[in-house]
Design a protein around this motif. Structure first.
Motif, short mmCIF file in Angstrom:
data_model
loop_
_atom_site.label_atom_id
_atom_site.label_comp_id
_atom_site.label_asym_id
_atom_site.label_seq_id
_atom_site.Cartn_x
_atom_site.Cartn_y
_atom_site.Cartn_z
N TYR A 46 0.84 -1.21 0.00
CA TYR A 46 0.00 0.00 0.00
C TYR A 46 0.86 1.25 0.00
O TYR A 46 1.94 1.27 0.59
CB TYR A 46 -0.89 0.02 1.25
N GLU A 47 0.36 2.28 -0.63
CA GLU A 47 1.06 3.56 -0.58
C GLU A 47 0.94 4.11 0.83
O GLU A 47 0.15 3.63 1.64
CB GLU A 47 0.43 4.55 -1.56
N GLN A 48 1.68 5.15 1.11
CA GLN A 48 1.74 5.71 2.46
C GLN A 48 0.37 6.13 2.99
O GLN A 48 0.12 5.98 4.17
CB GLN A 48 2.66 6.92 2.42
N ARG A 49 -0.49 6.65 2.15
CA ARG A 49 -1.75 7.21 2.64
C ARG A 49 -2.95 6.33 2.32
O ARG A 49 -4.07 6.78 2.32
CB ARG A 49 -1.93 8.62 2.10
N GLU A 50 -2.70 5.06 2.03
CA GLU A 50 -3.77 4.11 1.75
C GLU A 50 -3.88 3.11 2.88
O GLU A 50 -2.88 2.73 3.48
CB GLU A 50 -3.47 3.31 0.47
N VAL A 51 -5.11 2.67 3.15
CA VAL A 51 -5.31 1.60 4.12
C VAL A 51 -6.30 0.60 3.54
O VAL A 51 -7.21 0.97 2.80
CB VAL A 51 -5.84 2.12 5.48
N PRO A 52 -6.13 -0.68 3.88
CA PRO A 52 -7.09 -1.69 3.43
C PRO A 52 -8.38 -1.60 4.24
O PRO A 52 -8.38 -1.10 5.37
CB PRO A 52 -6.36 -3.02 3.68
N PRO A 53 -9.50 -2.06 3.68
CA PRO A 53 -10.80 -1.95 4.35
C PRO A 53 -10.82 -2.53 5.77
O PRO A 53 -11.34 -1.88 6.69
CB PRO A 53 -11.75 -2.72 3.43
N HIS A 54 -10.25 -3.71 5.99
CA HIS A 54 -10.29 -4.31 7.33
C HIS A 54 -9.59 -3.45 8.37
O HIS A 54 -10.05 -3.32 9.50
CB HIS A 54 -9.64 -5.70 7.33
N PHE A 55 -8.46 -2.85 7.99
CA PHE A 55 -7.70 -2.01 8.90
C PHE A 55 -8.52 -0.77 9.28
O PHE A 55 -8.61 -0.40 10.45
CB PHE A 55 -6.37 -1.60 8.26
N ALA A 56 -9.13 -0.15 8.27
CA ALA A 56 -9.97 1.03 8.53
C ALA A 56 -11.11 0.68 9.48
O ALA A 56 -11.35 1.39 10.46
CB ALA A 56 -10.52 1.59 7.22
N TRP A 57 -11.80 -0.43 9.22
CA TRP A 57 -12.93 -0.81 10.05
C TRP A 57 -12.49 -1.09 11.50
O TRP A 57 -13.16 -0.71 12.44
CB TRP A 57 -13.67 -2.01 9.48
N HIS A 58 -11.35 -1.73 11.67
CA HIS A 58 -10.85 -2.03 13.02
C HIS A 58 -10.67 -0.74 13.83
O HIS A 58 -11.11 -0.66 14.98
CB HIS A 58 -9.52 -2.80 12.94
N LEU A 59 -10.06 0.27 13.23
CA LEU A 59 -9.84 1.53 13.96
C LEU A 59 -11.12 2.32 14.15
O LEU A 59 -11.31 2.97 15.18
CB LEU A 59 -8.79 2.39 13.26
N VAL A 60 -12.03 2.24 13.19
CA VAL A 60 -13.31 2.96 13.31
C VAL A 60 -14.17 2.32 14.40
O VAL A 60 -14.72 3.03 15.26
CB VAL A 60 -14.06 2.97 11.95
N GLN A 61 -14.27 1.01 14.41
CA GLN A 61 -15.14 0.38 15.41
C GLN A 61 -14.57 0.46 16.82
O GLN A 61 -15.31 0.36 17.79
CB GLN A 61 -15.48 -1.07 15.03
N SER A 62 -13.27 0.68 16.94
CA SER A 62 -12.68 0.86 18.27
C SER A 62 -12.60 2.35 18.65
O SER A 62 -11.90 2.72 19.58
CB SER A 62 -11.31 0.19 18.34
N ASN A 63 -13.31 3.18 17.89
CA ASN A 63 -13.40 4.63 18.13
C ASN A 63 -12.06 5.35 18.10
O ASN A 63 -11.88 6.37 18.76
CB ASN A 63 -14.12 4.91 19.46
N GLN A 64 -11.14 4.84 17.32
CA GLN A 64 -9.83 5.50 17.17
C GLN A 64 -9.77 6.37 15.92
O GLN A 64 -8.84 7.13 15.75
CB GLN A 64 -8.71 4.46 17.10
N ALA A 65 -10.78 6.22 15.04
CA ALA A 65 -10.78 6.97 13.78
C ALA A 65 -12.21 7.15 13.30
O ALA A 65 -13.13 6.48 13.79
CB ALA A 65 -9.97 6.22 12.72
N VAL A 66 -12.38 8.06 12.36
CA VAL A 66 -13.69 8.34 11.77
C VAL A 66 -13.66 7.88 10.32
O VAL A 66 -12.69 8.10 9.61
CB VAL A 66 -13.99 9.86 11.82
N LEU A 67 -14.75 7.25 9.88
CA LEU A 67 -14.89 6.88 8.48
C LEU A 67 -15.76 7.93 7.80
O LEU A 67 -16.86 8.21 8.27
CB LEU A 67 -15.53 5.50 8.34
N VAL A 68 -15.24 8.53 6.74
CA VAL A 68 -15.97 9.57 6.02
C VAL A 68 -16.28 9.07 4.61
O VAL A 68 -15.37 8.84 3.81
CB VAL A 68 -15.17 10.89 5.94
N ASP A 69 -17.55 8.90 4.32
CA ASP A 69 -18.01 8.47 3.00
C ASP A 69 -18.05 9.70 2.10
O ASP A 69 -18.74 10.67 2.41
CB ASP A 69 -19.40 7.86 3.15
N VAL A 70 -17.29 9.69 1.01
CA VAL A 70 -17.24 10.86 0.13
C VAL A 70 -18.06 10.66 -1.15
O VAL A 70 -18.01 11.48 -2.06
CB VAL A 70 -15.78 11.25 -0.23
N ARG A 71 -18.87 9.58 -1.19
CA ARG A 71 -19.75 9.37 -2.35
C ARG A 71 -20.94 10.33 -2.28
O ARG A 71 -21.19 10.96 -1.26
CB ARG A 71 -20.25 7.92 -2.36
#
Length: 133
Positions: free
Chosen positions: A1-26
Motif C-alpha cells: 500500500y502507498e503511504q496514505r492508503e489503508v485496506p478496508p479491514h484495517f480502517a474498520w478495526h480503527l473505526v469500530q474501536s473509536n480511534q478513527a472516523v470513516l468519512v463516506d465521500v460518495r
C-alpha cells in the motif's frame, strides 16, 4: 500500500474501536441506492448524478471532524472504488489535514473483466458492516 492508503479491514478495526472516523465521500444518491457503512460520516466529494465537484468539501469535512480533532483527526475516506477518495485526500491534505487516509478498493471494489464491481474486492466483498435504506 502507498503511504496514505489503508485496506478496508484495517480502517474498520480503527473505526469500530473509536480511534478513527470513516468519512463516506460518495454522493447522497450513491449512499441511498448502493448502501453505506453504519455510523460513517458523509461529506460528498461530488454531488448529483453528474458528480459535480462539491465546492464546500473542505469546509464540510472540517465541520464533520471538528469534534474529533478537526484537521488533526484520524479519518479514513471511502468512495466507490478508491479513485474519488484519493482525489479528496489530495485536496484535504493540501488544505492542512494531517491524518487522513483513503480506503483502497472502496465500498464496491474494482471492476472485473465484465465491468462489474464487488466480485473480487471492496468493503462489501470483504463482508464488512454495511446497511441499505
Amino acid at each position: 500500500y502507498e503511504q496514505r492508503e489503508v485496506p478496508p479491514h484495517f480502517a474498520w478495526h480503527l473505526v469500530q474501536s473509536n480511534q478513527a472516523v470513516l468519512v463516506d465521500v460518495r454522493s447522497g444518491e450513491e449512499r441511498a441506492f448502493v448502501g453505506y457503512v453504519p455510523g460513517s460520516a458523509h461529506v460528498p466529494w461530488a454531488t448529483g448524478t453528474a458528480l459535480t465537484r462539491n465546492p464546500r468539501f473542505i469546509r464540510e469535512l472540517e465541520a464533520k471532524l471538528a469534534s474529533h480533532g478537526g484537521k488533526n483527526a484520524l479519518a479514513f475516506l471511502l468512495c466507490r472504488s478508491g479513485k474519488r477518495s484519493a482525489l479528496a485526500l489530495d485536496a484535504a491534505t493540501a488544505a492542512g489535514f494531517t491524518q487522513l487516509f483513503h480506503v483502497v478498493e472502496g465500498f464496491e471494489g474494482d471492476l472485473n473483466d465484465r465491468q462489474q464491481r464487488g466480485t473480487h474486492n471492496g468493503w462489501r466483498f470483504h463482508q464488512l458492516p454495511w446497511v441499505q435504506d
